[in-house]
Every structure is written in C-alpha cells, then in structure tokens.
Design a protein around this motif. Sequence first.
Motif, PDB file in Angstrom:
ATOM      1  N   UNK A 157     -15.357   2.747  -1.020  1.00 18.41           N
ATOM      2  CA  UNK A 157     -14.276   1.778  -0.825  1.00 18.41           C
ATOM      3  C   UNK A 157     -14.189   1.356   0.640  1.00 18.41           C
ATOM      4  N   UNK A 158     -14.318   2.307   1.570  1.00 23.86           N
ATOM      5  CA  UNK A 158     -14.221   1.982   2.983  1.00 23.86           C
ATOM      6  C   UNK A 158     -15.422   1.188   3.479  1.00 23.86           C
ATOM      7  N   UNK A 159     -16.601   1.441   2.905  1.00 27.13           N
ATOM      8  CA  UNK A 159     -17.771   0.632   3.259  1.00 27.13           C
ATOM      9  C   UNK A 159     -17.569  -0.816   2.814  1.00 27.13           C
ATOM     10  N   UNK A 160     -16.982  -0.986   1.630  1.00 33.35           N
ATOM     11  CA  UNK A 160     -16.772  -2.344   1.108  1.00 33.35           C
ATOM     12  C   UNK A 160     -15.658  -3.075   1.859  1.00 33.35           C
ATOM     13  N   UNK A 161     -14.717  -2.310   2.440  1.00 31.00           N
ATOM     14  CA  UNK A 161     -13.581  -2.938   3.107  1.00 31.00           C
ATOM     15  C   UNK A 161     -14.034  -3.752   4.323  1.00 31.00           C
ATOM     16  N   UNK A 162     -15.002  -3.230   5.073  1.00 33.06           N
ATOM     17  CA  UNK A 162     -15.459  -3.910   6.262  1.00 33.06           C
ATOM     18  C   UNK A 162     -14.360  -4.003   7.304  1.00 33.06           C
ATOM     19  N   UNK A 163     -14.398  -5.067   8.107  1.00 37.40           N
ATOM     20  CA  UNK A 163     -13.407  -5.222   9.170  1.00 37.40           C
ATOM     21  C   UNK A 163     -12.473  -6.401   8.933  1.00 37.40           C
ATOM     22  N   UNK A 164     -12.303  -6.751   7.685  1.00 34.97           N
ATOM     23  CA  UNK A 164     -11.296  -7.760   7.373  1.00 34.97           C
ATOM     24  C   UNK A 164      -9.907  -7.167   7.566  1.00 34.97           C
ATOM     25  N   UNK A 165      -8.898  -8.016   7.658  1.00 33.45           N
ATOM     26  CA  UNK A 165      -7.530  -7.507   7.843  1.00 33.45           C
ATOM     27  C   UNK A 165      -7.087  -6.715   6.627  1.00 33.45           C
ATOM     28  N   UNK A 166      -6.531  -5.521   6.811  1.00 28.83           N
ATOM     29  CA  UNK A 166      -6.131  -4.673   5.686  1.00 28.83           C
ATOM     30  C   UNK A 166      -4.880  -5.217   4.987  1.00 28.83           C
ATOM     31  N   UNK A 176       0.837  -1.192   0.000  1.00 30.47           N
ATOM     32  CA  UNK A 176       0.000   0.000   0.000  1.00 30.47           C
ATOM     33  C   UNK A 176       0.878   1.251   0.000  1.00 30.47           C
ATOM     34  N   UNK A 177       0.408   2.325  -0.606  1.00 31.96           N
ATOM     35  CA  UNK A 177       1.174   3.559  -0.692  1.00 31.96           C
ATOM     36  C   UNK A 177       0.564   4.620   0.213  1.00 31.96           C
ATOM     37  N   UNK A 178       1.366   5.223   1.070  1.00 30.68           N
ATOM     38  CA  UNK A 178       0.821   6.163   2.055  1.00 30.68           C
ATOM     39  C   UNK A 178       0.171   7.400   1.443  1.00 30.68           C
ATOM     40  N   UNK A 179       0.490   7.725   0.186  1.00 34.87           N
ATOM     41  CA  UNK A 179      -0.087   8.917  -0.445  1.00 34.87           C
ATOM     42  C   UNK A 179      -1.323   8.598  -1.294  1.00 34.87           C
ATOM     43  N   UNK A 180      -1.794   7.343  -1.238  1.00 34.37           N
ATOM     44  CA  UNK A 180      -2.957   6.951  -2.045  1.00 34.37           C
ATOM     45  C   UNK A 180      -4.185   6.758  -1.144  1.00 34.37           C
ATOM     46  N   UNK A 181      -5.282   7.393  -1.565  1.00 32.81           N
ATOM     47  CA  UNK A 181      -6.532   7.289  -0.808  1.00 32.81           C
ATOM     48  C   UNK A 181      -7.467   6.230  -1.378  1.00 32.81           C
ATOM     49  N   UNK A 218     -11.855  15.358  -4.522  1.00 29.66           N
ATOM     50  CA  UNK A 218     -12.726  14.953  -5.617  1.00 29.66           C
ATOM     51  C   UNK A 218     -13.058  13.473  -5.580  1.00 29.66           C
ATOM     52  N   UNK A 219     -12.172  12.690  -4.939  1.00 30.91           N
ATOM     53  CA  UNK A 219     -12.407  11.250  -4.890  1.00 30.91           C
ATOM     54  C   UNK A 219     -13.087  10.817  -3.590  1.00 30.91           C
ATOM     55  N   UNK A 220     -13.647  11.763  -2.832  1.00 29.77           N
ATOM     56  CA  UNK A 220     -14.253  11.406  -1.551  1.00 29.77           C
ATOM     57  C   UNK A 220     -15.387  10.387  -1.702  1.00 29.77           C
ATOM     58  N   UNK A 221     -16.327  10.555  -2.638  1.00 35.15           N
ATOM     59  CA  UNK A 221     -17.382   9.532  -2.767  1.00 35.15           C
ATOM     60  C   UNK A 221     -16.811   8.136  -3.035  1.00 35.15           C
ATOM     61  N   UNK A 222     -15.797   8.059  -3.910  1.00 35.85           N
ATOM     62  CA  UNK A 222     -15.180   6.762  -4.199  1.00 35.85           C
ATOM     63  C   UNK A 222     -14.496   6.206  -2.956  1.00 35.85           C
ATOM     64  N   UNK A 223     -13.844   7.086  -2.201  1.00 35.86           N
ATOM     65  CA  UNK A 223     -13.160   6.666  -0.971  1.00 35.86           C
ATOM     66  C   UNK A 223     -14.160   6.105   0.037  1.00 35.86           C
ATOM     67  N   UNK A 224     -15.277   6.787   0.231  1.00 37.04           N
ATOM     68  CA  UNK A 224     -16.266   6.341   1.210  1.00 37.04           C
ATOM     69  C   UNK A 224     -16.871   5.000   0.815  1.00 37.04           C
TER      70      UNK A 224
END
Length: 501
Positions: free
Chosen positions: A492-501, A439-444, A484-490
């Motif tokens: 993505x985070x909903x789909x991530x759930x609580x599985x291990x990152x 993972x890259x620290x500068x990527x949302x 600008x990518x906030x909707x996509x980010x949100x």
Amino acid sequence: MTSAHWLFGDQLGPAFLAGDGDGPARSAPVVMIESRAVFRRRRFHRAKAHLVLSAMRHRAAELGDRVTYVRAETYRDGLRQAVGGEPVTVCHPTSRAALGLVRSLDNVTVLPPRGFLVGHEDFAAWARGHRGDTLRLESFYRRVRRDHDLLMDGGEPAGGRWNLDHDNREPPPKGARTLGAPSPYRPREDDIDAEVRHDLDRWEREGDVSFVGRDGPRMFPADRREALAALRRFLAHRLAGFGAHEDAVLADDDTMSHSLLSSSLNLGLLDPAECVERAEAAWRAGDAPLNSVEGFVRQIAGWREYVWQLYWYFGEDYRASNALRHTAPLPDWWNDLDADAVTARCLATVLRQVRDTGWTHHIPRLMVLGSHALQRGWDPAAVTDWFHRCFVDGYDWVMLPNVVGMSQYADGGRMTSKPYTSGGAYIDRMSDLCGPCRYRPDRRVGADACPFTAGYWNFLDRHRDTLAHNPRVSRVLGGLDRLKDLPELLEQERDRGDGPP
C-alpha cells in the motif's frame, strides 16, 4: 575616523550597536544593505520576506541620518556603494555563508557574536568534557542555568527539579476548540509596511522573484517597540497558561499559549537574557507557575542556545548528513503549500497555517510536517531548505540542526537519541485533528488507513537494520514481524507514492 558598522537584517536590536566591550564604537555610522539576490536565490514565504524587509526599514527609520541604507543586487555591491574601501566592522553573522562573505572582504573586521547567552569557546569547553558521550541538550541546559543563575535556588534548581517536561505534556482539554488563552500581541501596519508590500508586488511582476504562501497583515513585530510589547503581553497574559499544553494542538487555535517571540529573537529585536530573566521574575512574583516558566526558559536558554552552538560546532559537513540515505525530492504540492490538495486533516491544517502565516508551533513542525517528510524518505537537505524558506523565524542556523538532527534523524543520532516520528495515535492523543478526518489513526491498511500510522510502520521496516541497535527503538522493531498485515501495508505504501495523503 570611526569605522562604519554593518548591520545584517537579523541584527536589528540595540545590543548590536551598544558600543560596549567588543562591540562597535558607540557613535559609529551604520550601513544596512538590502540584497535583491537573496530573494532571487530562494523561493521564500511572502510573509517572511515582508517581515524581514519591514524590520530592516523600520530600523533604518529609527537610526535616521546615522545610517546609509543601500538597495543593491548583492551585499558586495551594496557595501562598495556605501563605504567604498573604507574599514567596516560587523558582528559575527548568523550563517556560514555570510561569515564566509565578510571574512573574504579585506576592509571588514568581524566582531564576536551577539544575541546569545553562551560564547563559542564556552560551548567548546563544555563539549570537550563530553567526548565519550553525545552532546545532549539536558546536560548543556543545566550548565546554562548554573552559569547564568536562571531559576536557581543556591546551587539547586528552583523547585528541586531541572526538567518539568512531565508536567508540560497535557493533551488539549476535552471538547475545547480553543485553549482560551488571551490573544497574542498583534502589530499595526504602517507606511513602511505598505512600501515593502508595494516593492514585493513589483518584484513579482518583473518576474525575477517568486514567493510562496500568503502575505496578509503582518503578524509579528518589526521593531524594538513592538517586540517589547509582544514580550510584555506574553508575560502578563499568556505565560501562566503556557506550560501544561505546550505540546498540544487544536485545529481552531493556531497559537495556543505560545509566545510567538521566536521571530523577534531571531531578528535581534529581543535579547534572550531579557526574555528569560523577565519570565523568572514573573514566577518569583507569583504571576506564573514554575512549570510554565521552566518550559519557556528551556526553549530559549536551552534549546535555542543549543541549536545555535551545534550549528557552528558540528561544522559545514553536517549539512550533508544523510544517515538514512533519504533522497526523494519534495513534491510540488508540498513546495507550493497546497493545503487544499491534502485530505489528511492534520497535515492539511498545519500546511494551511504555514501557507497563511509562515508560522506554526514546534509540535506541528516536528510531529506533523517533519514526521511526514521523514516517513516519506525525502532528501533532508531539501527539507531543511523548505523549513528555512517557509517560516518567518527560519534561518540557516535555526533549521540545519533542527531539521537534519532533530526532525529527520539524518545525523544518525549525534543530536537526538531516536527518530522523532509516530503513528496517528500520538497525533490523536495530543490534538483534536483526527476526529473529523476521513482516515482513522488506528488503521494501518485500507481506504481509511491513517497515512501517519501506515507511514510509521513502513519507515521502521525500511530502516530496521539501521535502527536495530538503538535501545529506544529496538522494542518497537520487535513488533514489526507480529503485524500480520505488514506485506499488505508495505505494498500500500509503495503504491501511495508522494501524492498528497
């Protein structure tokens, strides 16, 4: 007849039997009780269970015929076996549950606390003078320094400044895999350790006790002699290099220049006064720089005392604080310390340290483990319990303010002025953990989005109304709608759930 004195498993140093002032009688017989129910109620780290029982049994061996050592199902049962209904004294326990127990027993007299620099009455008096203000560490720390004449030159702080944090936030040396500090003190196990390990194995085979984590060779002191040796080694070989990099993290250097004395302090094997006074003496002798000594003194005479006092001052209701209304349960991979299931290198590295040793220093605790839990919205009470169970230096009084207040911001700012969480940029700056990570620290957003960077912005969006009036967060909140990518980010985070990152 002299009353017997009851020693809990975190009251193992000489101060608890000193026979001075409001302590027990110098010649008092001693009672110690191993309660198996304690280990049934919680799934403790195996290394923590081993350390506590080893320390208790080492202390009993030192006391010899003076001690009645009972292994019982509960503390009540053990005390009944040891003394019947005869009178007993005990120093003020370190948890509300234990204090409630001893106060419920007619034959037990509770003496004042030991093992801390500041009395409850003194703290309450200081707190009353700050009614219109929040009870921040900095003001309290200065009070302790003045009252105990620590790092003072007359009425002024040594070096002209109270706080040298600015000098103690250096990232790790570029390209270094380790800080290069001399190794910390490591004890040698003995027959008592082997006996404890045998008993823990038997308890697990019997099926009524379960542990988490690994129990390798004991890493932390289990008696006063070992604790003093650890303190001497830190002061002579590691204190000088402690300050500048105390907030840095290296994947191949778990301990950096940290003292590793917290478990010894919290078992009562070391007294805070002797630690900070010897550190000050090292500075005055020219053996350690002021920024390192001030950082160490702040940890013990400042933060440790502050956390102890807030635990009692805030009251039992503080435990239920949940200002952000986080209710998600802890996932199994987290509870099981399954570091091998985690892809994010920072989180996998720190979970592995906890799994293997029951310890990691304060920045991984706060800015990796705590930050991830906060971003995912996990129940702060469950997070507090996890830290209590999984760390060798974890006790109720330690973890309740540290996690509810500092780490999870569940008290809404009674203890700290903002939530302590960040994106991957902070971890990248203060560690070597991000370079080899997928993972890259500068990527949302996207397959290589850092879970901490995405989680940070998701956390801020989720709580923007709650945090809008916080002056330390409001400016960052203003940047949310420019993403600008906030909707996509949100999403993505909903789909991530609580599985291990």
